[in-house]
Design an enzyme around this catalytic site. Structure first.
Site, PDB file in Angstrom:
ATOM      1  N   LYS A 195       0.856  -1.182   0.000  1.00 28.43           N
ATOM      2  CA  LYS A 195       0.000   0.000   0.000  1.00 28.43           C
ATOM      3  C   LYS A 195       0.893   1.234   0.000  1.00 28.43           C
ATOM      4  O   LYS A 195       1.904   1.273   0.715  1.00 28.43           O
ATOM      5  CB  LYS A 195      -0.892  -0.030   1.237  1.00 28.43           C
ATOM      6  N   SER A 276      -9.453   1.251   2.981  1.00 26.96           N
ATOM      7  CA  SER A 276      -8.654   2.093   2.115  1.00 26.96           C
ATOM      8  C   SER A 276      -7.567   1.327   1.367  1.00 26.96           C
ATOM      9  O   SER A 276      -6.941   1.857   0.459  1.00 26.96           O
ATOM     10  CB  SER A 276      -8.001   3.210   2.946  1.00 26.96           C
ATOM     11  N   SER A 300      -9.714  -1.120   7.045  1.00 30.03           N
ATOM     12  CA  SER A 300      -9.094  -0.910   5.737  1.00 30.03           C
ATOM     13  C   SER A 300      -8.296  -2.079   5.192  1.00 30.03           C
ATOM     14  O   SER A 300      -7.923  -2.077   4.021  1.00 30.03           O
ATOM     15  CB  SER A 300      -8.199   0.338   5.782  1.00 30.03           C
TER      16      SER A 300
END
Length: 606
Positions: A195, A276, A300
């Site tokens: 990420k 996310s 997330s």
């Protein structure tokens, strides 16, 4: 797995000839140096180790070959080598033990390949880290920004912000290590998608914002350092909700000026991949990398894992250092793996744990982390397990309810007791406590900027980000609200005696009490419903700091009347630093009820 040693053993009868022709998992150089790799695989791959080095390799096979034909009263009898328990060491015992070697010279297919599949093929010389890395780069180029789903409302994945220019060089280094020393780690040569809020010295860290495109740090996040030490290849940065806020993964990094991009689920590309960590979720589900890492503040990791049929681990806050990760709310932030199998998740988690002075909360883990989480991976782990649930955390969504009931039946069929719990006083307060993403973000972002943000970045505060107008502008009011949080308001929320701090401590005490009083191994609940979250289920783990593992239960069908092909996961919550138990239960469920499917639009490249 079909090792060369297994195929040959059945045809050989002479011990000396057998020992001379067996294939080995590590090069001779590693054997000459006395090298070996540590515990890193499920018991199946290590339980027949005869030499005590936590691996089945050539040395073990030589012992069995020397003992062929012996029985209990004979010299040279080796009872541990009697794999089939028939009282004689035979070729079948040698074949069984050789089958535990991480070595396979059969065909290798990258799509849906596990870490063990990759290691076995690389050990056998069938493929290499360079070849695997290049194949993933080719898949990213072919699939990530293209519309390949035949549906009329299909969208591109947009799962990757950037690939690493050094990836192939890193893979070459991993191949050189394997050639010289053998398989030194379970992650040696395995490509990883991170990420894009994890610092990396060889790729910018944008946090999804175009305003931070110049954030090239000269150090790695602590968790990334662990992955590099294990020999993993940093392949790419995965997209995310800008600054990790939100559940749809909307970002500006790499987009045309004034535009934003959204991440799509590879199963139904008109749907969000969640957030996310949606880019990581879409990338791993579509086989654009070997394993992935996300971060989780309020769901997330677990939401995109559920949307994309992945295993996701939200570790205990304090198991892995957050240093070098762009924060959202440090009271609840934690990083963790997102993978296609439980085994892969356990292997990935092994590489990133550790006490770090730069993140003082990690001091709590001292003495509580096992040598390897894979030691807990046992297909019989559900036998005798006690798993509780709260009825208010169940959904009446047709898909979710059907899959829950099917999964409970599977758990019980494998020996688990699934117990409905009475909600204790205080549970609603735990579930209702909001995320710290608003009251903590400005404060924690300032800390990151002061210690990690590259000097070339002009937007060095949230106020600077807003002034740049180079962000997801629909979030302007959200950012302005966060920028307006005073130091006094932050302390009242997240200070030593802040309301949030006290509620998280109360939540931890309450849920540990429930586990203890009911003698439970875990508390279970659905991670969501098809392409949506459910009520406040995602809050249980972050509002207690306790670990959670999410694992696929199955997919929606036409008969459900929801979204055909959408995945729904089961989540397991456990005691602080008891990730091993949760992974063991998830592994046993995965073996009993394999639920993950591969997205059909993203198959092998032609």
């Amino acid at each position: 797995m079909t090792p060369t040693a297994l195929r040959r053993a059945a045809a050989l009868t002479a011990g000396a000839a057998l020992a001379a022709t067996l294939a080995v998992a590590a090069p001779a150089a590693a054997q000459e140096e006395g090298g070996s790799f540590p515990v890193f695989l499920a018991p199946h791959y290590t339980e027949l180790d005869l030499t005590g080095d936590d691996a089945v390799d050539e040395a073990d096979l030589e012992l069995v070959a020397a003992a062929l034909g012996t029985a209990p009263d004979d010299d040279g009898w080796l009872p541990e080598a009697d794999a089939d328990g028939d009282g004689t060491i035979t070729v079948s015992d040698l074949a069984e033990i050789s089958s535990r070697m991480v070595y396979d010279d059969g065909p290798f297919e990258l799509v849906e390949a596990s870490v063990v599949d990759m290691q076995a093929a690389m050990n056998a010389g069938v493929t290499s880290s360079v070849e695997i890395t290049r194949a993933y780069l080719d898949r990213i180029a072919a699939y990530d920004r293209a519309v390949v789903d035949p549906a009329d409302d299909a969208r591109p994945l947009n799962a990757i912000i950037a690939t690493n220019d050094e990836a192939l060089s890193l893979a070459e280094e991993a191949d050189a290590v394997r050639a010289e020393r053998g398989m030194t780690s379970a992650l040696l040569g395995v490509p990883v998608a991170l990420k894009d809020n994890y610092d990396t010295y060889d790729m910018p860290t944008t946090a999804g914002c175009a305003c931070w495109s110049a954030n090239q740090t000269d150090t790695d996040a602590a968790m990334v350092s662990g992955l590099r030490e294990a020999g993993a290849v940093m392949l790419a940065k995965a997209s995310l909700d800008e600054f990790a806020y939100g559940f749809v993964s909307e970002f500006t990094a790499g987009a045309e000026p004034g535009e934003t991009l959204l991440v799509a689920s590879p199963y139904v590309t008109s749907q969000s991949a969640g957030g996310s960590s949606g880019g990581t979720g879409a990338a791993i589900a579509a086989n654009l990398a070997g394993i992935g890492f996300g971060t989780d503040t309020g769901g997330s990791i677990r939401i995109p894992s559920s949307y994309n049929q992945l295993v996701g681990v939200r570790p205990t806050v304090g198991l892995a250092s957050r240093d070098g990760i762009v924060p959202l709310a440090l009271s609840q932030d934690t990083g963790g793996p997102m993978t296609r199998t439980v085994m892969d998740a356990a292997l990935a988690l092994d590489a990133v744990t550790g006490v770090d002075e730069a993140d003082p909360v990690t001091a709590a883990q001292a003495g509580l982390v096992p040598e390897s989480y894979t030691a807990s991976l046992d297909a019989d782990a559900l036998d005798g397990a006690r798993i509780g649930y709260f009825s208010q955390m169940l959904s009446d969504d047709a898909t979710t309810l059907r899959l829950w009931e099917e999964t409970v039946a599977t758990l019980e069929s494998r020996g688990a007791e699934v117990i409905e719990l009475e909600a204790p006083d205080g549970l609603e307060a735990v579930l209702a406590e909001p995320s710290g993403s608003t009251p903590e973000f400005r404060h924690d972002l300032d800390e990151y900027a002061a210690t990690h943000l590259a000097p070339e970045v002009e937007a060095r505060s949230l106020a600077d980000v807003i002034a740049s107008e180079d962000y997801v502008t629909s979030r302007k009011e959200i950012y302005e609200g966060r920028a307006a949080i005073t130091d006094e308001a932050y302390e009242a929320w997240a200070g030593e005696n802040g309301s949030h701090t006290l509620q998280l401590a109360a939540g931890k005490e309450l849920l540990h009490g429930v586990l203890q009083a009911n003698e439970l191994d875990a508390i279970a609940y659905p991670s969501g419903v098809p392409y949506n979250s459910f009520a406040t289920n995602m809050r249980l783990s972050p509002n207690t700091g306790m670990p959670a593992v999410t694992v696929p239960m199955g997919v929606a069908t036409e008969e459900d009347g929801t979204i055909p092909g959408a995945g729904v996961n089961l989540e397991l919550l456990g005691r602080d630093f008891d990730e091993g138990t949760l992974l063991g239960l998830a592994y046993a469920l995965e073996q009993a009820q394999p639920a993950r499917t591969s997205p059909s639009a993203y198959g092998p490249l032609g």
